[in-house]
Design an enzyme around this catalytic site. Sequence first.
Site, PDB file in Angstrom:
ATOM      1  CG  LEU A  55      -2.982 -40.980 -62.916  1.00  0.00           C
ATOM      2  CD1 LEU A  55      -2.872 -41.290 -61.415  1.00  0.00           C
ATOM      3  CD2 LEU A  55      -4.114 -41.187 -63.567  1.00  0.00           C
ATOM      4  CD  GLU A  56      -1.707 -34.461 -60.332  1.00  0.00           C
ATOM      5  OE1 GLU A  56      -2.115 -33.396 -60.669  1.00  0.00           O
ATOM      6  OE2 GLU A  56      -1.934 -35.237 -59.374  1.00  0.00           O
ATOM      7  CB  THR A  57      -0.483 -32.536 -66.799  1.00  0.00           C
ATOM      8  OG1 THR A  57       0.657 -33.196 -67.028  1.00  0.00           O
ATOM      9  CG2 THR A  57      -0.569 -31.567 -65.913  1.00  0.00           C
TER      10      THR A  57
END
Length: 400
Positions: A120-122
């Site tokens: 989800l972050e990167t």
Amino acid sequence: MAANIRKLLLIAASLLAPALLADDFAGCVAGLSERALREGISPATVKTALEPVRFEQRVIEADRRQPEFTDTFASYLGRRVTAGRIEQGQQLLRQHAELLARITREYGVPPAYLIAFWGLETNFGSYFGNIPVLNSLATLACDPRRADYFSGELLNALRIVERGDVEPGRMIGSWAGAMGHTQFMPSVYLRYATDGDGDGKIDLWGSPADALTSAANFLRGIGWRAGERWGREVLLPKGFDYRLAGRNQTRTLAAWTALGVRRADGTPLGSHDMEASLLVPAGHQGPAFLIYANFDTIMRWNRSEFYAIAVGHLADRIAGAPPLRRPPPQDAPRLSRDQVAALQTRLAERGFDSGTADGVFGPATRAAIRAFQQAQGWIADGYPDSKLLAALKVLEGSDS
Ligand code: CA
């Protein structure tokens, strides 16, 4: 009313405030440099890190940007929990199995959650942002809106440089200064970043092992409970009272069971005295979730219920769980700020006041919708579905 008008004027003024001028920026950075020296950061670090710092107009624009439409749960989840991401997550789970098993033994966070945060972050390290972090942080530190917070984060970034972890030029991140594989802010980095691959250095950009270990260390630090899930999808009985939903109220699993709540596969919840809250992010036509203490921990990483559900669900899918039993309706209306404001006005006209008609959908608006639905004898889930919007003439609201 006067208070409401004042509030609107303040919002308007903050939106119209001119961006910082270049001369002001140079003066501001000089002030920040002095503060850094006073706080014990070495003159060499201050010079190397802050001398090349530049003002970034795109950072100010990103910070000022207001979403035109509310995001529906279906669209939010659909963009983040994709078949491709689940598959890649499973492949990374196998690839890093040994490392992840070691991290889980030490920190208590299961592998699939770490992979889900990474996704989800990167998108598993495929996009870190493209702005030099010292530029983003200095720009925001010199903008009056949140100068205190970002001045503090800029000093923390200087402390990271001072430790010798990373060359200032390699500190690339988001417009808000989040860095590396798991998008750590400098304060989180200083507290929780850990050497996971044992090379004696911390590198959250170049070493997935360092990043995943640091994520586990962070999650444990903000309260992750080993051996517990994030929550789970559940089924609600016919005639369920949706006033029981919301993160502000918790009941034991035994109490939820007594109310007729079951797991999504129809089996009992289990009778232990674990506390849980109920979320229905897409209204009664969509999925229902019981959420546990670890859900609050995920929200300490990112304060969004949609985000926390996406992390939990993606982790479940990567670990092999089936898709949602009741997927959210894909045709749920996406409301513009004007439409939300019109909805708030129409509700108030009918005696269901939700405060200022500010176009921002929050708990007061949800409560007003629920009261309106109840007065109509409808299922009172507080969710603005097409039926409600048609009844209040919001969707056709050309006069809004
Ligand atoms: Ca390392």
